[in-house]
Design a protein around this motif. Sequence first.
Motif, PDB file in Angstrom:
ATOM      1  N   ARG B 282      36.948  43.199  45.549  1.00  0.00           N
ATOM      2  CA  ARG B 282      37.874  43.541  45.408  1.00  0.00           C
ATOM      3  C   ARG B 282      39.283  41.977  45.360  1.00  0.00           C
ATOM      4  N   ILE B 283      37.689  41.191  45.939  1.00  0.00           N
ATOM      5  CA  ILE B 283      38.620  39.685  45.903  1.00  0.00           C
ATOM      6  C   ILE B 283      38.292  38.685  44.503  1.00  0.00           C
ATOM      7  N   PRO B 284      39.462  39.008  43.663  1.00  0.00           N
ATOM      8  CA  PRO B 284      39.414  38.224  42.923  1.00  0.00           C
ATOM      9  C   PRO B 284      39.097  36.526  42.662  1.00  0.00           C
ATOM     10  N   PRO B 286      38.096  32.510  42.447  1.00  0.00           N
ATOM     11  CA  PRO B 286      38.651  31.830  42.892  1.00  0.00           C
ATOM     12  C   PRO B 286      38.994  31.323  41.460  1.00  0.00           C
ATOM     13  N   TRP B 287      38.330  30.693  39.816  1.00  0.00           N
ATOM     14  CA  TRP B 287      39.512  30.554  39.146  1.00  0.00           C
ATOM     15  C   TRP B 287      40.548  31.220  38.798  1.00  0.00           C
ATOM     16  N   VAL B 289      42.860  32.216  40.503  1.00  0.00           N
ATOM     17  CA  VAL B 289      44.001  32.007  41.042  1.00  0.00           C
ATOM     18  C   VAL B 289      44.210  30.282  41.333  1.00  0.00           C
ATOM     19  N   GLY B 290      43.251  29.420  40.640  1.00  0.00           N
ATOM     20  CA  GLY B 290      43.480  28.253  40.621  1.00  0.00           C
ATOM     21  C   GLY B 290      44.463  28.308  38.905  1.00  0.00           C
ATOM     22  N   VAL B 293      48.142  28.961  39.670  1.00  0.00           N
ATOM     23  CA  VAL B 293      48.107  27.510  40.379  1.00  0.00           C
ATOM     24  C   VAL B 293      48.749  26.679  38.864  1.00  0.00           C
ATOM     25  N   PHE B 294      47.936  26.918  38.615  1.00  0.00           N
ATOM     26  CA  PHE B 294      48.386  25.551  37.507  1.00  0.00           C
ATOM     27  C   PHE B 294      49.314  26.405  36.559  1.00  0.00           C
TER      28      PHE B 294
END
Lengths: 322, 663
Positions: B282-284, B286-287, B289-290, B293-294
């Motif tokens: 269930r966790i997206p 990390p890349w 998320v980055g 934001v970018f």
Amino acid sequence: MNPITTREARERFRARRGWPFLLFWVMWCGLAATLLVWISESITGMGFGQAFAAARLGRFLFDTGTLLLMTAVIFLVPGIAALSIVSEREKQTMHLLQVTLLSPRQLVLGKLSASMAYFGLLVVIVLPVMAIPLLFGGVPLGDLVGATFMTVVVAITVGSISVWVSSWARSARAAVAGAYLLSFLLAFFTFFLILGELFLQTNFRNEPDQEIWTAIPNPYMALVSAVEHPLEFKDFNDFTTPYAPAYFGLLAREGLTNSGRPADRVVQRDNRFFVKEQRLPLWLLSTAFYGLITYLSLRQATTHVRAPGPRVFKVRRIRNPA
Amino acid sequence: MPLSIAFPGMVARVGFFIACLLGAFLGQTAAMGQTGISMEVEIGIDNFVETGSPIETQVTIAAEVLFAGFVEVSLNNTTTRVAVEVPAGGSKQYDFVVPPIGFDKVARVKLLSTDLETLDSVTQQLNVVNSAVLVGVVDAPLAAAGLGRTRTEIDSVPVQVITLDNIDREPAPLGYIVWGRAESLPDRAQSWLGNGGRVIVDRANLAWLDLDTEPIGHDTNSGVDWLSFGNGEILVVETFDLEPDQWARVIRPTPIDFGPQQEDGGLDINLLQAASQGARSRIPPPWSVGLVVFVYGLVVAPINFFVLKKLNRRELAWFTVPALSILAVTTFWVLGRTRLGGTELSHASLVVDNGSGRPLTMSTLVISTGRAENHRLEVGEDSVMFVAAPPVWANLGQGKAVVDGNTIELEHPELGTSALRTNSSSGVLPVITIDETGSVTIENTTSETFDAFGLIGFEVQPLGNAPLPPGATAAFNGEFGGGFWPEDEAFWQMTNAAQVSGYNNHYFAFSDSHQVSVDLDGRTRTVSGPALYLVAVDPILSQSASGKAIAVPPGSTLESFGAVFADSVTVGFNVPTGVEPILSSLTGEPVDYMAWNWAAGAYEEVASGAMDPNRYVAINGEVVVKVAQGMIQAGPKPIDPGGGFVGSFTPANLRLTWESRAP
């Protein structure tokens, strides 16, 4: 609106370096958040599986993010606000401001609000980064309100202290150095004071039975107190939240430890166990303390920016020797 | 005068106020009295419970008028609520289970009205048996009188007597049942006896038991006849009117219940971990998320300012930046709600041969939802379901659970991950046969492929190469090794769970595709997850037995994590009759041993190595060894012989082995 705030707001983005700094700020926060998600995934998982990692990840991100935001306040606000008045002096435009119809109070408040407005913009622009925990759930709205409130209060206090330093400093360098020194004393030196007071009270052997006064000025303790209000018995045994040390401090204020739940200190609501608090919430005391510091700083700054009054010549009367 | 005018008015107002208060108070009292509702609560066996097992709770409600409401039991951070309805002038008994005890051993029982107003409440302190032998006496007052003044001959452990009207709840906390009723044993007691319980009857009532028993022999020390039934034993006394010193020889110490671990809240951590591993991510990453934001950074800074520069209105950034920011936050919020909207189920199960003829399937079920939601779960009628207390490390937002028969309604006030335990008498076990040469054959009679199979003893040993598809058979010729373990974390968590739960000396088969059927919100869901099938090994074949702590001196400290710090600890074993046991310690540490001489009724010093079976093995195969050492650590699970605790000792690491039956 305060004319000084209006003027500075118009000028803020006329400089060429306006948007590159904002981009750098967003990217830096984004990178930190990405790393945080990566670290959080590792820490909160810890072999307990995806279901539990997902359940705790949002909370971990929120706790860490709010602490980082408070750190950003300590590091950014003095740098912005400390230049507000001293730069007018260096540019030799201070006397022009003093001869306007603005009162000294308006001048100081205008400088403070201009600094705070820019800091506010820096916070607003990274709100999407701070909102990443929303993707994971587990953060009640009340916690978000508590964290935001305490961050704003601390930002205004640090900004006021910086404006006060700026009002009497003779150079921009001295103003920035002085503002940072006071901010760091408030944010970090108080940790040592807390430890010292705890040692004096308890010798690190017993639970303290008095108020921990040195905890009141510490912004991190105030932040955790605001978010963790009302104080709840939680099991922070695994230290997978950066709030844990401050939480233990809050329990210590109440004469409690993490290991015990005395029956006469437990208030059960629904399925949760809250502490029957014997002292005023720390965040409330901290807010009062910050309010006082803010008031005193702005009052002192006002006296420093006041235009010199007409010179009074003393006339010495000489009595007729006759 | 003003005073004389005002005074009567003031008196009248005060009088009216007091009258109102009195009226309200008396009215309320009268209303409470009119309801005439009373509640009696029985939890476990006289508040004694067994660690790790759901606690059977019996609540009897009597009401003079028709009553509908709830009974709520709060224990170990979990609240179980049962809807109740009692006819006017009647009483009704409700039986249900609450989660196993955790660190908090106080049960708070409330009788609530339909609008959740508390009408009656009871608080009970629950206990585990760790400093006495608990004896339940049914219709045998003479036995109760004698036993009440008894301490066991072995180690002088006090005997605690509970007089029972009947045995209609799980008697697991009991060490012995004294049965003086001219009736057959109730089903619960029979099942308990078959799984290793001990029943004492007088000769006059023996026939009433109507059990298919096997004679063990006559114990000269206690003067009673011993019979076996399944893994349990029946002690036949001539009369219940025995003196305390006679009872002292009949009653022997029973295994100590170390209590729940602080961390697990009554739920097996290993099973919970294994179940959680099965949940879909269930966790997206990390890349992602980055990246988000970018992209946001590019839009809000260079692109935004480029447009404003073209318009020559850079100061509008004070408005465009917050607007873009709020837009991004809203997008995150919507995305989060959409992504977390689903409900996931995962499980891990132990399927155990408990000797009842039908396998017992113990499943830990994990329900994960992303937001505040309520769910209704239902399992089959052959199942017992209860809400597992959330482990402290899980930091869950699990709310109340309303239990109604085989249905549980779960509230998730904040975020949604709950853990449930279901015990169901269903499932299929693999067939394991052992021939005279010691060769083992495992036949996969299930519908799942076994990814591993082997033996759980002091360590986990493979019996052959997996996979073993449904219907296939694998033979093992006695040589360990050659098999490979699956690269699945759940496998080790499951074998750990089996060891911690005491399933040592068991054959096992592991499958990662065991299907469990659950009705979630009216829709049947089939959940796939890991399962470990466990079939007990005949100790004759394994030729080894590990010990369990049965007594420690008064004042010893029993730690919640399964350790005892004491000057000595007494360890009990069960070996096949007729063998010559060899005493050894897996840690290899030098310790002082004393073994109980059953004929002499006293301890004798012994050394590691062969033990004289005539002296130290009871007629039922029981061996009692006392270990003395300055610092002893006793736990339910054997420690790694290679590692272990320096300067400490674990009873499970003390073992008896034997070569073959003595002639």
